[in-house]
Design an enzyme around this catalytic site. Structure first.
Site, short mmCIF file in Angstrom:
data_model
loop_
_atom_site.label_atom_id
_atom_site.label_comp_id
_atom_site.label_asym_id
_atom_site.label_seq_id
_atom_site.Cartn_x
_atom_site.Cartn_y
_atom_site.Cartn_z
CG HIS A 1 48.30 31.72 39.77
ND1 HIS A 1 47.27 30.85 38.29
CD2 HIS A 1 48.96 32.88 39.51
CE1 HIS A 1 47.80 31.64 37.67
NE2 HIS A 1 48.19 32.72 37.67
CG ASP B 1 43.50 29.03 33.88
OD1 ASP B 1 42.85 29.89 33.82
OD2 ASP B 1 43.56 27.96 33.95
#
Length: 281
Positions: free
Chosen positions: A258, A262
């Site tokens: 992450h 995204d």
């Protein structure tokens, strides 16, 4: 043993008292509530004489002790670091594998020694290049994007799991990918993989479909930013063109770093991979 709890229920303090003094406490004259228990004893575990609470099995129950070293140690260290240092999330989709099955059957009919995994590696390689945000790595304070898809594949050996790399998979035919995958798997089982065989991976494919596993949540193979888990193909009843039909379904799960990818960017990659596989890879 007379219990001191409500309606004579035997409590932890009763058992501990007998263990310490050989005599039980007097039953309480009135019912006790849970919050009346002494703070030091509330929620305590009963102690079996000679055993500490929470300890593992005793030595006479152990059948083997294997030192953590070699491949298993490298795997343990690498995955522990990835899990503790990399914020990860997983996206899961189920796709129609009819075209994938048809293409594999056609390639085999034409004499190709190929498998589902070879088609999956080819599809992941092409999709990764189309979505370079996923084919990337975080290095200190910069994100590095790669112009090639070096697909790491999980291979089980007697020593543990190894992850050799098919370099430049995006430029190879499915047959070439299959030949290289078989070569790497054989060398892995015979402990003949080189450092170069294991280096420079940009994305990983973990296929447990042959073991009958439907789905999973793989751990990112850091410093890569994505890993694709592939389950088994199963014939199930689904709604197809407004009718109930038996169709082959395949579950895939993709885990992402992450810090690099995204959710929306990841979804574009996952959806594109799904579409490619539904078109036969």
């Amino acid at each position: 043993l007379a219990g001191s709890g409500v309606d004579g229920v035997i409590r932890v303090v009763d058992v501990l008292s007998v263990a310490d003094t050989g005599s039980a406490p007097e039953p309480a004259p009135s019912p006790l509530r849970a919050h009346d228990a002494p703070p030091a004893q509330a929620g305590s575990l009963a102690v079996v004489p000679g055993k500490e609470p929470g300890t593992a099995a005793s030595d006479d129950e152990v059948i083997a002790r294997v030192p953590l070293r070699g491949v298993r140690k490298a795997m343990a260290v690498g995955l522990a670091a990835s899990w503790s240092q990399v914020p990860q999330f997983t996206q899961q989709v189920t796709l129609d594998a009819s075209a994938l099955k048809a293409r594999l059957a056609r390639l085999k009919f034409e004499g190709g020694a190929v498998t589902y995994n070879d088609l999956l590696v080819a599809a992941v390689a092409m999709t990764a290049l189309e979505h370079p945000d996923v084919n990337a790595s975080l290095r200190e304070q910069e994100i590095v994007y790669f112009g090639v898809a070096n697909v790491a594949i999980a291979v089980a050996t007697d020593e543990g799991l190894v992850v050799p790399v098919i370099h430049g998979a995006q430029s190879m035919t499915v047959a070439e990918i299959g030949a290289r995958a078989r070569e790497l798997a054989e060398r892995g089982r015979n402990r003949r993989l080189t450092t170069e065989d294991m280096a420079r991976g940009t994305i990983t494919v973990s296929n447990l479909g042959v073991m009958g596993i439907d789905s999973g949540t793989p751990i990112v193979n850091s410093p890569q930013s994505a890993i694709v888990f592939v389950g088994t193909i199963k014939d199930v009843p689904v709604v197809h063109e407004g009718q109930i039909a038996i169709r082959p379904q395949l579950g895939i799960s993709v885990s992402f770093d992450h810090r690099v990818v995204d959710g929306m960017t990841a979804a574009k990659f996952t959806s594109a991979l799904k579409q490619r596989l539904e078109n036969g890879g």
